[in-house]
Scaffold this active site. Structure first.
Site, PDB file in Angstrom:
ATOM      1  N   HIS A  17       0.830  -1.239   0.179  1.00 10.29           N
ATOM      2  CA  HIS A  17       0.000   0.090  -0.113  1.00 10.29           C
ATOM      3  C   HIS A  17       0.941   1.302  -0.009  1.00 10.29           C
ATOM      4  O   HIS A  17       0.746   2.271  -0.581  1.00 10.29           O
ATOM      5  CB  HIS A  17      -0.864  -0.068   1.288  1.00 10.29           C
ATOM      6  CG  HIS A  17      -2.028  -1.287   1.450  1.00 10.29           C
ATOM      7  ND1 HIS A  17      -2.142  -1.842   2.489  1.00 10.29           N
ATOM      8  CD2 HIS A  17      -2.859  -1.308   0.519  1.00 10.29           C
ATOM      9  CE1 HIS A  17      -3.054  -2.716   2.323  1.00 10.29           C
ATOM     10  NE2 HIS A  17      -3.396  -2.524   1.127  1.00 10.29           N
ATOM     11  N   LYS A  48     -18.622  -6.167   8.330  1.00 11.13           N
ATOM     12  CA  LYS A  48     -17.350  -7.144   8.532  1.00 11.13           C
ATOM     13  C   LYS A  48     -16.599  -6.172   9.933  1.00 11.13           C
ATOM     14  O   LYS A  48     -16.443  -5.158   9.684  1.00 11.13           O
ATOM     15  CB  LYS A  48     -16.409  -7.350   7.514  1.00 11.13           C
ATOM     16  CG  LYS A  48     -16.103  -8.601   7.234  1.00 11.13           C
ATOM     17  CD  LYS A  48     -15.470  -8.776   5.678  1.00 11.13           C
ATOM     18  CE  LYS A  48     -14.108  -8.198   5.681  1.00 11.13           C
ATOM     19  NZ  LYS A  48     -13.543  -8.301   4.198  1.00 11.13           N
ATOM     20  N   ARG A  53      -1.377  -6.644  -8.209  1.00 11.86           N
ATOM     21  CA  ARG A  53      -0.438  -7.571  -7.801  1.00 11.86           C
ATOM     22  C   ARG A  53      -0.109  -8.733  -8.817  1.00 11.86           C
ATOM     23  O   ARG A  53       0.607  -9.183  -8.984  1.00 11.86           O
ATOM     24  CB  ARG A  53      -0.664  -8.058  -6.618  1.00 11.86           C
ATOM     25  CG  ARG A  53      -0.278  -7.419  -5.277  1.00 11.86           C
ATOM     26  CD  ARG A  53      -1.077  -7.695  -4.113  1.00 11.86           C
ATOM     27  NE  ARG A  53      -2.370  -7.372  -4.198  1.00 11.86           N
ATOM     28  CZ  ARG A  53      -3.361  -7.752  -3.174  1.00 11.86           C
ATOM     29  NH1 ARG A  53      -2.751  -7.777  -1.878  1.00 11.86           N
ATOM     30  NH2 ARG A  53      -4.682  -7.471  -3.317  1.00 11.86           N
ATOM     31  N   SER A  89      -2.875  -7.902   3.232  1.00  7.43           N
ATOM     32  CA  SER A  89      -3.229  -7.626   4.545  1.00  7.43           C
ATOM     33  C   SER A  89      -3.897  -8.884   5.237  1.00  7.43           C
ATOM     34  O   SER A  89      -3.489  -9.137   6.213  1.00  7.43           O
ATOM     35  CB  SER A  89      -4.357  -6.542   4.798  1.00  7.43           C
ATOM     36  OG  SER A  89      -3.968  -5.282   4.247  1.00  7.43           O
TER      37      SER A  89
HETATM   38  P1  ADP Z   1      -5.951  -6.102   0.579  1.00  2.80           P
HETATM   39  O1  ADP Z   1      -6.396  -6.746  -0.810  1.00  2.80           O
HETATM   40  O2  ADP Z   1      -4.707  -6.440   0.926  1.00  2.80           O
HETATM   41  O3  ADP Z   1      -7.059  -6.380   1.570  1.00  2.80           O
HETATM   42  P2  ADP Z   1      -7.011  -3.655   0.476  1.00  2.80           P
HETATM   43  O4  ADP Z   1      -8.550  -3.779   0.113  1.00  2.80           O
HETATM   44  O5  ADP Z   1      -6.903  -2.432   1.447  1.00  2.80           O
HETATM   45  O6  ADP Z   1      -5.839  -4.194   0.464  1.00  2.80           O
HETATM   46  O7  ADP Z   1      -6.545  -2.867  -1.293  1.00  2.80           O
HETATM   47  C1  ADP Z   1      -6.487  -1.653  -1.255  1.00  2.80           C
HETATM   48  C2  ADP Z   1      -6.020  -1.532  -2.785  1.00  2.80           C
HETATM   49  O8  ADP Z   1      -4.513  -1.816  -2.634  1.00  2.80           O
HETATM   50  C3  ADP Z   1      -6.308  -2.381  -4.069  1.00  2.80           C
HETATM   51  O9  ADP Z   1      -6.412  -1.676  -5.344  1.00  2.80           O
HETATM   52  C4  ADP Z   1      -5.392  -3.886  -3.966  1.00  2.80           C
HETATM   53  O10 ADP Z   1      -5.064  -4.342  -5.081  1.00  2.80           O
HETATM   54  C5  ADP Z   1      -4.185  -2.746  -3.799  1.00  2.80           C
HETATM   55  N1  ADP Z   1      -3.031  -3.487  -2.845  1.00  2.80           N
HETATM   56  C6  ADP Z   1      -3.246  -4.369  -1.921  1.00  2.80           C
HETATM   57  N2  ADP Z   1      -1.896  -4.775  -1.842  1.00  2.80           N
HETATM   58  C7  ADP Z   1      -1.133  -4.588  -2.429  1.00  2.80           C
HETATM   59  C8  ADP Z   1       0.344  -4.770  -2.718  1.00  2.80           C
HETATM   60  N3  ADP Z   1       1.076  -5.709  -2.059  1.00  2.80           N
HETATM   61  N4  ADP Z   1       0.870  -3.857  -3.774  1.00  2.80           N
HETATM   62  C9  ADP Z   1       0.214  -3.337  -4.476  1.00  2.80           C
HETATM   63  N5  ADP Z   1      -1.147  -2.987  -4.348  1.00  2.80           N
HETATM   64  C10 ADP Z   1      -1.615  -3.649  -3.261  1.00  2.80           C
END
Ligand code: ADP
Length: 154
Positions: A17, A41, A87, A125
């Site tokens: 992130h 959730k 990713r 996460s």
């Molecule tokens: P997660 O998918 O880890 O639960 P979020 O729902 O907070 O995370 O995701 C928010 C945005 O960040 C989404 O567009 C997701 O694809 C992106 N994201 C999550 N982890 C990564 C990472 N390791 N590298 C790049 N983008 C990421």
């Protein structure tokens, strides 16, 4: 001035992130972070703690929580770009569908994808929460301030 909104659950914020936020800050005039509240959730960390950790990792960033449609929240804050991270192809399938729906809801708000760095492609996460429950080393996934808070939670 182009404002980009990076929305997600950030439960917790990871190096993946952080990289997307910093890449956005290099391109757009301002990046704001929005934590989507999902009333169905409970989440692992309370919303207030997630906000605190994001601010600790990225100084001077604006972070808000919100309910409802992401495009409405973006409009409230003057954001015309939705920042997203990719990713792998599974992320693309999901994110592309989301981008199409958001574009249908408001064609003036554009989704911009940044690809993850190779060393961040395996970070999520969800995997961080899984590993911390087994008390594993997650120092390649999240900064030390996040690790401390996760250990306090379990
Ligand atoms: P997660 O998918 O880890 O639960 P979020 O729902 O907070 O995370 O995701 C928010 C945005 O960040 C989404 O567009 C997701 O694809 C992106 N994201 C999550 N982890 C990564 C990472 N390791 N590298 C790049 N983008 C990421």
């Amino acid at each position: 001035m182009t404002i980009a909104l990076y929305a997600g659950s950030f439960d917790p914020i990871t190096y993946g992130h952080i990289d997307i936020i910093e890449a956005g800050q290099n391109i757009f005039d301002k990046v704001i972070v929005g934590i989507a509240i999902n009333s169905e959730k409970k989440g692992f960390l309370p919303i207030e703690k997630r906000i605190e950790l994001i601010k600790e990792c990225i100084p001077n960033i604006e972070v808000y929580s919100y309910k409802g449609l992401t495009v409405d929240f973006a409009k409230e804050h003057g954001a015309t770009v939705l920042l997203r991270g990719l990713r792998n192809s599974a992320d693309f399938e999901y994110e592309n569908q989301l981008a199409q729906i958001n574009s249908k809801l408001d064609c003036n708000i554009k989704t911009v994808f940044f690809t993850a760095k190779p060393e961040h492609c395996f970070i999520s996460s969800t995997s961080v929460k899984e590993l911390i429950s087994y008390k594993q080393d997650i120092s390649d996934f999240v900064p030390s301030c996040v690790i401390k808070n996760l250990f306090d939670t379990i």
